[in-house]
Structure formats: C-alpha cells, structure tokens
Write a protein that holds these residues in place. Structure first.
Motif, mmCIF file in Angstrom:
data_model
loop_
_atom_site.group_PDB
_atom_site.id
_atom_site.type_symbol
_atom_site.label_atom_id
_atom_site.label_comp_id
_atom_site.label_asym_id
_atom_site.label_seq_id
_atom_site.Cartn_x
_atom_site.Cartn_y
_atom_site.Cartn_z
ATOM 1 N N THR A 150 -25.644 20.270 -0.909
ATOM 2 C CA THR A 150 -26.351 20.616 -2.136
ATOM 3 C C THR A 150 -27.458 19.607 -2.395
ATOM 4 O O THR A 150 -27.263 18.401 -2.177
ATOM 5 C CB THR A 150 -25.379 20.618 -3.333
ATOM 6 O OG1 THR A 150 -24.307 21.527 -3.058
ATOM 7 C CG2 THR A 150 -26.083 21.061 -4.601
ATOM 8 N N GLY A 172 -32.288 20.930 -7.542
ATOM 9 C CA GLY A 172 -33.484 21.778 -7.530
ATOM 10 C C GLY A 172 -34.460 21.371 -8.614
ATOM 11 O O GLY A 172 -34.151 20.512 -9.446
ATOM 12 N N ARG A 192 -28.897 23.319 -5.610
ATOM 13 C CA ARG A 192 -29.236 24.349 -4.623
ATOM 14 C C ARG A 192 -28.331 24.092 -3.435
ATOM 15 O O ARG A 192 -28.443 23.053 -2.772
ATOM 16 C CB ARG A 192 -30.707 24.238 -4.196
ATOM 17 C CG ARG A 192 -31.704 24.313 -5.343
ATOM 18 C CD ARG A 192 -31.745 25.720 -5.975
ATOM 19 N NE ARG A 192 -32.794 25.808 -6.977
ATOM 20 C CZ ARG A 192 -32.633 25.537 -8.280
ATOM 21 N NH1 ARG A 192 -31.451 25.154 -8.738
ATOM 22 N NH2 ARG A 192 -33.640 25.653 -9.119
ATOM 23 N N THR A 193 -27.402 25.028 -3.177
ATOM 24 C CA THR A 193 -26.365 24.792 -2.191
ATOM 25 C C THR A 193 -26.572 25.677 -0.972
ATOM 26 O O THR A 193 -26.754 26.887 -1.108
ATOM 27 C CB THR A 193 -24.973 25.057 -2.807
ATOM 28 O OG1 THR A 193 -24.790 24.168 -3.900
ATOM 29 C CG2 THR A 193 -23.869 24.819 -1.788
ATOM 30 N N THR A 194 -26.564 25.068 0.197
ATOM 31 C CA THR A 194 -26.709 25.812 1.447
ATOM 32 C C THR A 194 -25.409 25.698 2.237
ATOM 33 O O THR A 194 -24.907 24.593 2.463
ATOM 34 C CB THR A 194 -27.870 25.248 2.281
ATOM 35 O OG1 THR A 194 -29.060 25.337 1.495
ATOM 36 C CG2 THR A 194 -28.060 26.040 3.562
ATOM 37 N N ASP A 205 -30.377 28.857 -3.029
ATOM 38 C CA ASP A 205 -31.099 28.308 -1.869
ATOM 39 C C ASP A 205 -31.919 29.374 -1.158
ATOM 40 O O ASP A 205 -32.395 29.160 -0.044
ATOM 41 C CB ASP A 205 -30.106 27.686 -0.883
ATOM 42 C CG ASP A 205 -29.177 28.727 -0.260
ATOM 43 O OD1 ASP A 205 -28.945 29.782 -0.900
ATOM 44 O OD2 ASP A 205 -28.697 28.493 0.860
#
Lengths: 431, 251
Positions: free
Chosen positions: B123, B126, B154-156, B175
């Motif tokens: 994360t 953002g 913002r989590t990928t 994301d």
C-alpha cells in the motif's frame, strides 16, 4: 480570588470610540453578501450555508472580523461537545457583573455566524462567542480574543473533518503564537492539554469519560496510562496539576467549594457548568456563588432540552447528540432516569454522512426501556439495537416515533439536522 | 456442536477501532449465540501479545499514530497470528488492518511502515482520500457487498492473493485495478467499513462458516433491509461520480 491581568493590547487602536454603526461600508456589504450566500447555499440544498458565507465575507472584506471586533473584549468558547451550552452558561454568569455582553446564542459558530452578532454588539462591551473548533484558529487573531475556554476534543464527522489530532495541532499553533493568551481549559483531555499547554492556561480538572480518542500520547504517540489521571510512560506528558476541579456536583476553585445546582440534565452539563463558572470567576472576576446561581437558572440552550408537542397532546423532551461521546453521555442519563426514548439518526452532510460510530456507542443501555429507531438512518439504528438486544420499533419520523412511547414526557434524542428542523419549527428565540 | 465457546479476537481496539469496528465482532458473536453456539469476544489490548489460541482475529481501521503502534505490536506477534491462521483460524481485516496484513505501507512523506506479510499486498498513500458509499461484487457465493470507505491508501495485490471483489461504486483498493480487498482461505480483507458485517450478514456468516462449518439460516430481515437501502445509496453515489467524471472529461 485573583483576576489574571489582561495583558493583550488591541493593535494600539482605541476601542471605545468605535461603534457598530461606525463599521466601514465594505464590512457591512461583506456581512450582507455573506448572509445572502449562506441563504442561497441552504435553499439550493448545497450545504448548511455557513462555510460559503464565511468565505464570501473574507473575500469582500478581509479585515471584517478585525473591524467588527474592535471595542469588544472577546471570550471564545470551543470544544467538540458542549460549546453552545458552555457559551450560554458563561454569558449568564458574566452578565451578572458586566453589561453589555454580546453572544451568538443560537449556536451559529462559523465566521458568518459571528459577524452579524459582532456588528450588532454595543461597545465598549464584552462578547462571549461560541466558535467551531476548526474555525477557532482563524479567528483568534482578527478578533484579538482575550480569553479562550476549551472543553474537549473527540471524533466527530470523520468523513468531513478528518482526525482529532489535526484539530488539536491547529489549536496548539494558536497557543504557541500567543504564550500570554489566557486560556481556561479542561485538564483531563489529553488533546486539549497538548493544545493549550503553550498558552497562559488555567486548568480545570473535569475527568474524561469518553477515552476512545485518547489512547495514544498526543506528543510522542506512545500508549497513554489511564489511572485516575492520564500520563505518558514514554515522554512524561501528563494531566497538569491544578487547584481547580469538579468533585461530583461541586466545583472546587482554589479550595473554595462552589455547589452547582443546574436546570440542565446530565453529567456532561456539570462539565460545561464547571468550565463556565471557572472562567467567569477566574478571568472575569465574578463572585463564585453569583456565577453558580446564574448558571443554575439556565434551563434550555438554543433548543437543547426544549419540549416539542406531539399529536396526542403530550410533549417530548429534545436532546441533541452529534457523536459517540455525546451519545454515550445522553444514554447514561436516560438509563439513570428510566426514560422512554426515540433514537433519531440522520447522516446528511451537516451530520456527517458516515454513521459507523453507532457501533461505538453503548446502546445496550436501552435494554428494558421503551425505544424507537428513527431518522433517515432508522434502519442502521434498528440493526444496531437488534445486536444490542434492545426491543424496539422503527418509525423514521421522530415526532411520530415518540407517539409510540409511554410516559408523560418521552425523550427525543436527535442528531444535528433533525434537531435543527425541530428548533426551527418549535424553538423560541430565547430557548 | 462444539462445547467450547467460539473465541472472537478483537485486536487492539483502542488503536484499530476508528470506524465502529467493534461492531464487526459483536455481529459475529451474536450470530453465533442466536444459533445456540456459545461465543465470546476477546479483546487484545494494545501492548499485549496476540494469542495464538483464538478462532477469529478482527483488525479494524485506525488513525496514523495508532496504526504505527499497532504495526509494531502485530510484527511482534506475527508468529502467533500466522500459526493460528494456518491451524484454522479466520482473519478479517478492514482498512488500516488490511494494510498492516500486507508487506508494507509507504506514507506520504516516504516513510515505510512494515506490515506482517500475511497478505501479498503493498500500500502507498494516495494524493486524495477516498470517502463515500461503496458497492463491491465478490465471487459467488457471496452476494453484493455494501460499505463506507474513508482512506487514503492505494493497495496493489501481488500474484499470491485474489481480490475480495470488483468495485461497482466507490474506490476500494484505489490502484486502478477496479478491485477491493483481498481474499484467501479463511482470510478476508477489505476497505469497507460502516461497519461492514452488520450491513452484510452473508459475509458475517461466510466467516463463521469457515471456522464452524455449515450453519443453519438465521432471520436477517432488518439487516437485509439495511443492505438494500445502502446498496441503492451506493449505486446513486456511483452514478453521481460517473456523471461528474463524464462532465469533467468533456470539459
């Protein structure tokens, strides 16, 4: 009891020679334009109208507040909960000694609400003004406030205002910029203590029952110890020592015991009254017994605790609860009194659109008491009450909901927008 | 039927409880009790080690400073939590709790907060906060989920985990993947609060069933009414956001 010296000068201008009618045309136009913008914002449903009108006033006449504040000795009252009531109680106490005292008694606590009150104030004179906790840092300088009265800070409308830490940090910058400014503040709230520390602060120990927003140290973020008073084991930040404290329903000021007999319900109003009496006595030089008597004569505050008529001829008692700390206090009181109650929750912009705090509030206190879930978000309330195992019915309209309750005077606990609608319809100018 | 009560761990409620997260624990406990299954909520106080002996672990949302403290505590208790999960416990994490289950959280000023890596996710902070009603469409058999989000993360997700579902309205993981949360065996993580389990009784029962096995149905009329109302509100929000973006795109 000593009255602290009033050391702050007011930009070197004479104050008694300025009158309300002497304010500049630009300022008068700004105040009217601000009011008009607020009205437009309200009727078009874009908001409560307060923020926009403050912006309009500042845009047209950036010095409007400074000009409107001239000739007045100004006390500002702020907190998450209790600012309207504390302002009303402090005004009552100060009026026993000094007149005239201007005040925004309806709870209009943004720049736009302050401006018309100041414009109409007689001077020289005093003003006791409630200020929104996020607006406070912006108005202390223009108004050249001589006293701040600071109550408590807790979570409130997280979707709009963000986290408690940010408000406390903004307050602290004011105190750092004004080390001589006199502040009367709650010694038991870590955020308030951190914020007011750098100023010339008179602490009053009130105790803190809502601690969910004060788990960590505002200075170093370590976990706070909560014994009878808070202390940080890592950095030493702790509740300040003070000779002023609330002991049950008695205020102790420098060893002198001042019994508080209030016309307002609830433990939380003892906190408000203690802070108001302390400020009246320690700053404004009011006699303690006289201040306590004046505070005790107040029984409604801008519609809070007023009664409204029901269709069956009974009346319901209206209480305002805006956030989990406020709800917890009101529920404790209603439990102790055994009162049937409507739990009315809206989540419009002015309430905060996220009522997840319902699950932070001990609605279990309603078990065994007649209860109705109401408001725009009556279904959220109904589900919360179901999991609290509280028998209840559901009726979105708060006054209709109260009809289902037994008793001479059911209680109607409302979030802000329902309360505002009831006050608009049933409130009297003095209530 | 089991004799020992189901032990529902509420991890660091003073630190990870900003958005009514206690409600999720209450919903799990009550939905057991109403079925005649004993259950108890075990609060793990901040500063204490997380025990490995619980049946469910709930991690909620938190503000920045508390999140740092919570991260330190979770890293110290990582072995217990991982072992309990491997041995059959359910982990349910919301918002900051979700971020802490991942590998890392990079704050706006670049500082890196290490998570425990139970979920293959990273994360970063953002530029804006995502705030509002959310609707998420998970894989079957779970129905549409409703919640409220308020986060700047913002989590990928990495290849080692799949999302909880596709976002139909709102931000979710934020994301650009159009997804929310993460899902694995006996693990659900999400940005939905509100809190999310009172609004989505099927998700609550899904979590319970992963520990207890198939459960008898439970009357959820009021929860379903609330869910329907919130799904409608979430769709309206989605439409308003879409309309705004369309107008912006056209200048």
């Amino acid at each position: 009891m000593p009255t602290p010296p009033r050391t702050r000068s007011r930009r070197g201008t004479g104050r008694s020679d300025v009158t309300a009618t002497g304010s500049s045309g630009r300022t008068r136009v700004a105040v009217r334009a601000g009011a008009a913008a607020g009205w437009l914002s309200r009727i078009t449903g874009r908001g409560a109208g307060a923020t926009i009108s403050g912006r309009v006033i500042n845009r047209i006449a950036p010095d409007a507040l400074a000009e409107l504040g001239r000739g007045l000795r100004i006390t500002l009252v702020s907190a998450t909960n209790g600012k309207t009531t504390t302002t009303r109680l402090l005004t009552a106490a100060v009026r026993t000694r000094a007149t005239p005292v201007a005040t925004n008694h309806t709870g209009a606590n943004l720049t736009s609400g302050l401006a018309p009150v100041l414009a109409a104030a007689r001077r020289p004179g005093l003003a006791v003004l409630e200020v929104d906790e996020r607006v406070l840092p912006r108005v202390v300088d223009p108004l050249a406030a001589e006293l701040l009265v600071l109550g408590n800070l807790s979570r409130d409308q997280l979707d709009r205002f963000g986290e408690v830490h940010a408000v406390a940090a903004a307050w602290r910058r004011v105190a750092e910029a004004h080390p001589d400014l006199h502040v009367v503040a709650n010694a038991s709230d870590p955020h308030v203590v951190h914020a007011a520390g750098p100023a010339r602060t008179t602490w009053v120990r009130l105790g803190l029952r809502w601690r969910a927003d004060a788990a960590t140290c505002p200075v170093c973020a370590a976990l706070l110890d909560w014994g009878t008073r808070f202390a940080c084991p890592a950095c030493g930040f702790a509740e300040p020592d003070t000779p002023h404290r609330l002991d049950g329903d008695t205020l102790v000021l420098d060893g002198e015991r001042v019994p508080l007999r209030l016309g307002l319900p609830g433990r939380w109003n003892l906190d408000n009254a203690a802070l108001a009496v302390a400020a009246a006595v320690l700053h404004h030089g009011v006699d303690p017994a006289v201040a306590a008597a004046a505070v005790g004569s107040v029984d409604t505050v801008a519609g809070r605790y007023m009664t409204v008529p029901l269709a069956d001829g009974r009346r319901a008692r209206v209480l305002l609860a805006k956030n989990p700390a406020g709800w917890s206090e009101v529920l404790e009181w209603a439990r102790a009194e055994g009162r049937p109650a409507v739990i009315a929750v809206n989540a419009r912009v002015a309430d905060g659109t996220d009522p997840s705090w319902l699950w932070d509030v001990p609605y279990e206190l309603r078990r065994g008491l007649p209860t109705v879930a109401a408001g725009d978000r009556s279904l959220d309330v109904a589900v919360r009450l179901r999991y609290a195992e509280v028998d209840h019915t559901v009726e979105p309209d708060p006054r209709r909901a109260a009809l289902a309750l037994p008793g001479d005077e059911p209680v109607l606990v409302c979030s802000y927008t329902q309360f505002a609608a009831l006050y608009h319809r049933f409130g009297t100018s003095d209530a | 039927m089991r004799d020992a009560p189901l032990r529902i761990g509420l991890v660091y409620p003073e630190l990870l409880g900003t958005y009514g997260d206690r409600g999720n624990a209450l919903v799990l406990a009550q939905r057991c009790r109403w079925r005649g299954i004993p259950a108890e909520i075990v609060e793990v106080a901040a500063g204490d080690p997380v025990p490995a002996t619980l049946d469910c672990y709930l991690l909620g949302g938190g503000e920045d400073d508390p999140q740092h403290l919570a991260a330190a505590g979770l890293r110290a208790s990582r072995a217990s939590l991982v072992r309990a999960h491997e041995e059959g416990a359910v982990v349910f994490a919301v918002c900051a709790g979700f971020q802490l289950l991942g590998h890392s959280y990079v704050a706006a000023d670049g500082t890196v907060l290490d998570g425990i890596g139970l979920v293959d996710a990273r994360t970063t902070a953002g530029p804006t906060r995502l705030i509002g009603e959310v609707v998420v469409e998970p894989d079957a058999p779970l129905p549409l989920l409703t919640g409220f989000e308020n986060h700047g993360g913002r989590t990928t997700l990495g290849p080692g985990v799949r999302p909880l579902g596709r976002v139909r309205a709102g931000g979710g993981n934020g994301d650009g993947s159009g997804t929310d949360g993460a899902r694995a065996d006996r693990l659900v993580a999400t940005y939905l609060h509100g809190p999310v389990l009172p609004r989505n009784p099927a998700l609550a029962d899904h979590l319970l069933a992963e520990v207890l096995g198939p459960l008898p149905p439970l009357d959820s009329v009021w929860e379903e009414r609330l869910r329907a109302e919130r799904l409608a509100a979430g769709s309206r929000t989605g439409l308003a956001r879409w309309w705004q973006q369309r107008r912006l795109a056209r200048g």
